[in-house]
Design a protein around this motif. Structure first.
Motif, PDB file in Angstrom:
ATOM      1  N   LYS A 144      54.125  13.324  55.188  1.00  0.00           N
ATOM      2  CA  LYS A 144      55.547  12.773  54.764  1.00  0.00           C
ATOM      3  C   LYS A 144      54.975  11.803  53.455  1.00  0.00           C
ATOM      4  O   LYS A 144      55.578  11.584  53.130  1.00  0.00           O
ATOM      5  N   GLY A 145      53.475  11.613  53.361  1.00  0.00           N
ATOM      6  CA  GLY A 145      53.208  11.041  52.010  1.00  0.00           C
ATOM      7  C   GLY A 145      53.317  12.037  51.000  1.00  0.00           C
ATOM      8  O   GLY A 145      53.359  12.262  49.548  1.00  0.00           O
ATOM      9  N   GLY A 146      52.631  14.085  51.809  1.00  0.00           N
ATOM     10  CA  GLY A 146      52.618  15.001  50.617  1.00  0.00           C
ATOM     11  C   GLY A 146      54.353  14.407  50.626  1.00  0.00           C
ATOM     12  O   GLY A 146      54.353  15.783  49.440  1.00  0.00           O
ATOM     13  N   VAL A 147      55.318  15.123  50.951  1.00  0.00           N
ATOM     14  CA  VAL A 147      56.457  15.191  50.269  1.00  0.00           C
ATOM     15  C   VAL A 147      57.329  14.217  49.392  1.00  0.00           C
ATOM     16  O   VAL A 147      57.527  14.599  48.473  1.00  0.00           O
ATOM     17  N   ILE A 148      56.477  13.129  49.822  1.00  0.00           N
ATOM     18  CA  ILE A 148      57.070  12.988  48.830  1.00  0.00           C
ATOM     19  C   ILE A 148      56.172  12.950  47.244  1.00  0.00           C
ATOM     20  O   ILE A 148      56.854  12.596  45.661  1.00  0.00           O
ATOM     21  N   SER A 149      54.794  12.704  47.314  1.00  0.00           N
ATOM     22  CA  SER A 149      54.575  13.615  46.259  1.00  0.00           C
ATOM     23  C   SER A 149      55.038  14.719  46.007  1.00  0.00           C
ATOM     24  O   SER A 149      55.012  15.147  44.345  1.00  0.00           O
ATOM     25  N   LEU A 150      54.787  15.970  46.489  1.00  0.00           N
ATOM     26  CA  LEU A 150      55.683  17.381  46.293  1.00  0.00           C
ATOM     27  C   LEU A 150      56.505  16.523  45.448  1.00  0.00           C
ATOM     28  O   LEU A 150      57.538  17.019  44.399  1.00  0.00           O
ATOM     29  N   THR A 151      57.318  15.877  45.765  1.00  0.00           N
ATOM     30  CA  THR A 151      59.345  15.497  45.074  1.00  0.00           C
ATOM     31  C   THR A 151      58.782  15.148  43.522  1.00  0.00           C
ATOM     32  O   THR A 151      59.751  15.032  43.205  1.00  0.00           O
ATOM     33  N   LYS A 152      58.014  13.628  43.681  1.00  0.00           N
ATOM     34  CA  LYS A 152      57.313  13.690  42.158  1.00  0.00           C
ATOM     35  C   LYS A 152      56.767  14.403  41.250  1.00  0.00           C
ATOM     36  O   LYS A 152      57.350  14.861  40.305  1.00  0.00           O
ATOM     37  N   GLY A 153      56.070  15.618  42.331  1.00  0.00           N
ATOM     38  CA  GLY A 153      55.634  16.428  41.135  1.00  0.00           C
ATOM     39  C   GLY A 153      56.795  18.046  40.341  1.00  0.00           C
ATOM     40  O   GLY A 153      56.656  18.273  39.946  1.00  0.00           O
ATOM     41  N   LEU A 154      57.713  17.995  41.346  1.00  0.00           N
ATOM     42  CA  LEU A 154      58.347  19.173  42.148  1.00  0.00           C
ATOM     43  C   LEU A 154      59.763  19.160  40.440  1.00  0.00           C
ATOM     44  O   LEU A 154      59.883  19.127  39.839  1.00  0.00           O
ATOM     45  N   ALA A 155      60.195  17.369  40.647  1.00  0.00           N
ATOM     46  CA  ALA A 155      60.839  16.520  39.760  1.00  0.00           C
ATOM     47  C   ALA A 155      60.293  16.622  38.518  1.00  0.00           C
ATOM     48  O   ALA A 155      61.330  17.309  37.465  1.00  0.00           O
ATOM     49  N   ARG A 156      59.868  16.792  38.006  1.00  0.00           N
ATOM     50  CA  ARG A 156      59.023  17.078  36.266  1.00  0.00           C
ATOM     51  C   ARG A 156      58.281  18.396  36.486  1.00  0.00           C
ATOM     52  O   ARG A 156      58.959  18.613  35.245  1.00  0.00           O
ATOM     53  N   GLU A 157      58.681  19.111  37.320  1.00  0.00           N
ATOM     54  CA  GLU A 157      58.734  20.320  36.445  1.00  0.00           C
ATOM     55  C   GLU A 157      60.038  21.149  36.310  1.00  0.00           C
ATOM     56  O   GLU A 157      59.898  21.936  36.161  1.00  0.00           O
ATOM     57  N   LEU A 158      60.388  20.670  37.746  1.00  0.00           N
ATOM     58  CA  LEU A 158      61.631  21.521  37.807  1.00  0.00           C
ATOM     59  C   LEU A 158      63.166  20.848  37.025  1.00  0.00           C
ATOM     60  O   LEU A 158      63.929  21.279  36.849  1.00  0.00           O
ATOM     61  N   ALA A 159      63.616  19.668  35.407  1.00  0.00           N
ATOM     62  CA  ALA A 159      64.239  18.789  35.836  1.00  0.00           C
ATOM     63  C   ALA A 159      64.566  19.936  34.176  1.00  0.00           C
ATOM     64  O   ALA A 159      66.144  20.092  34.327  1.00  0.00           O
ATOM     65  N   ALA A 160      64.316  20.636  33.796  1.00  0.00           N
ATOM     66  CA  ALA A 160      64.368  22.054  32.033  1.00  0.00           C
ATOM     67  C   ALA A 160      65.298  22.177  32.756  1.00  0.00           C
ATOM     68  O   ALA A 160      65.407  23.106  32.127  1.00  0.00           O
ATOM     69  N   LEU A 161      64.954  23.017  34.426  1.00  0.00           N
ATOM     70  CA  LEU A 161      66.175  23.862  35.003  1.00  0.00           C
ATOM     71  C   LEU A 161      67.056  23.609  35.564  1.00  0.00           C
ATOM     72  O   LEU A 161      68.342  24.557  35.811  1.00  0.00           O
ATOM     73  N   GLY A 162      67.425  22.090  35.155  1.00  0.00           N
ATOM     74  CA  GLY A 162      68.580  21.957  35.656  1.00  0.00           C
ATOM     75  C   GLY A 162      68.719  21.157  36.541  1.00  0.00           C
ATOM     76  O   GLY A 162      70.247  21.040  37.738  1.00  0.00           O
ATOM     77  N   ILE A 163      67.847  21.467  37.688  1.00  0.00           N
ATOM     78  CA  ILE A 163      67.182  21.022  38.968  1.00  0.00           C
ATOM     79  C   ILE A 163      66.396  19.286  39.464  1.00  0.00           C
ATOM     80  O   ILE A 163      65.292  18.825  38.746  1.00  0.00           O
ATOM     81  N   THR A 164      67.296  18.678  40.330  1.00  0.00           N
ATOM     82  CA  THR A 164      66.634  17.005  40.529  1.00  0.00           C
ATOM     83  C   THR A 164      65.979  17.211  42.507  1.00  0.00           C
ATOM     84  O   THR A 164      66.372  18.196  43.006  1.00  0.00           O
ATOM     85  N   VAL A 165      64.848  16.738  42.489  1.00  0.00           N
ATOM     86  CA  VAL A 165      64.458  16.470  43.555  1.00  0.00           C
ATOM     87  C   VAL A 165      64.104  14.894  43.611  1.00  0.00           C
ATOM     88  O   VAL A 165      63.554  14.160  43.259  1.00  0.00           O
ATOM     89  N   ASN A 166      64.301  15.256  44.686  1.00  0.00           N
ATOM     90  CA  ASN A 166      64.575  13.134  45.631  1.00  0.00           C
ATOM     91  C   ASN A 166      64.356  13.262  46.814  1.00  0.00           C
ATOM     92  O   ASN A 166      64.597  14.244  47.293  1.00  0.00           O
ATOM     93  N   THR A 167      63.968  12.290  47.346  1.00  0.00           N
ATOM     94  CA  THR A 167      63.505  12.208  49.186  1.00  0.00           C
ATOM     95  C   THR A 167      64.282  11.074  49.456  1.00  0.00           C
ATOM     96  O   THR A 167      64.221  10.066  49.785  1.00  0.00           O
ATOM     97  N   VAL A 168      65.008  11.077  50.447  1.00  0.00           N
ATOM     98  CA  VAL A 168      64.822   9.535  51.483  1.00  0.00           C
ATOM     99  C   VAL A 168      64.160   9.151  52.642  1.00  0.00           C
ATOM    100  O   VAL A 168      63.410  10.436  53.716  1.00  0.00           O
TER     101      VAL A 168
END
Length: 248
Positions: free
Chosen positions: A157-181
């Motif tokens: 689950k810590g990995g999911v949180i870190s994945l969220t942050k990495g993908l948020a930076r990478e995918l923002a330019a594509l119009g995709i937001t990435v968050n986690t609850v």
């Protein structure tokens, strides 16, 4: 809010996943429900259809890329391109670290972390083509503060949180937001099974939660609904803790 979008929820047969699927389906999204528990999944989908929802129930193991790809092909054929991905499927066995086998470690990582990778990456072409997408995963308070006898779960689950942050930076330019609850104690069949087995002393945990009760699946679903909406267009890379104040 635009409702002509397709949402995919994994682990959707029960608990938090079913709560999320129910919220999105009854909000008017075409909702694909994925789970390995085929009979339970079918019953849940039938109930939602009886309420007028558009849902598609598919058996799929998120740890298998081939099964996710096959499920997504069916979703695209029957519902259309995927706009919203809600990776929720997970397992939470309790094993002391000193007794944890390599196989037990790997199974949790395969489902809880690699499964999220598969679920998101396989949907990426649809979102990129549309220039719009939402990824809202379910992580856990255990991924923020750790969990007793759940080192593999906490790591995943810590990995999911870190994945969220990495993908948020990478995918923002594509119009995709990435968050986690990140929930903590939540009223689910899994929680009750752990209580019955004597592995989860709820009465000892509740005093640590300022809002002294277990959360409800529909409360997690409400947070997901916001993060997947157009109202959350400027929110990405965030961990929204829906945990009654257990972790701040």
């Amino acid at each position: 809010m635009t409702k002509n979008r397709v949402a995919v929820v994994t682990g959707a047969a029960a608990g938090i996943g079913l709560g999320i699927a129910r919220r999105f389906a009854l909000d008017g999204y075409a909702t694909a429900m994925l789970d390995i528990e085929e009979n339970q999944l079918k019953a849940a989908a039938d109930e939602l259809r009886a309420e007028g929802a558009t849902v598609l129930a598919l058996k799929a193991n998120v740890a298998s890329r081939a099964e996710i790809e096959a499920a997504y092909a069916t979703i695209r054929s029957e519902l259309g391109p995927i706009s919203i991905v809600l990776p929720n499927a997970g397992i939470a066995p309790m094993v002391p670290f000193e007794h944890m086998s390599v196989e037990q470690w790997q199974q949790v990582i395969d489902v809880n972390l690699t499964g999220v990778f598969h679920t998101i990456q396989a949907a990426l072409p649809d979102m990129a083509a549309a220039g719009w997408g939402r990824v809202v995963s379910i992580s856990s308070q255990a991924g923020q503060s750790g969990g007793m006898c759940m080192a593999h779960y906490s790591a995943s689950k810590g990995g999911v949180i870190s994945l969220t942050k990495g993908l948020a930076r990478e995918l923002a330019a594509l119009g995709i937001t990435v968050n986690t609850v990140a929930p903590s104690v939540c009223e689910t069949p899994q929680m009750h099974r752990a209580m019955e087995a004597g592995l989860f002393p709820l009465e000892a945990i509740l005093p640590m939660i300022p809002i002294s009760r277990a959360g409800q699946p529909d409360e997690i679903a409400s947070a997901c609904a916001f993060l997947a909406s157009d109202d959350a267009a400027y929110v990405t890379g965030q961990v929204l803790a829906v945990n009654g104040g257990m972790y701040m």
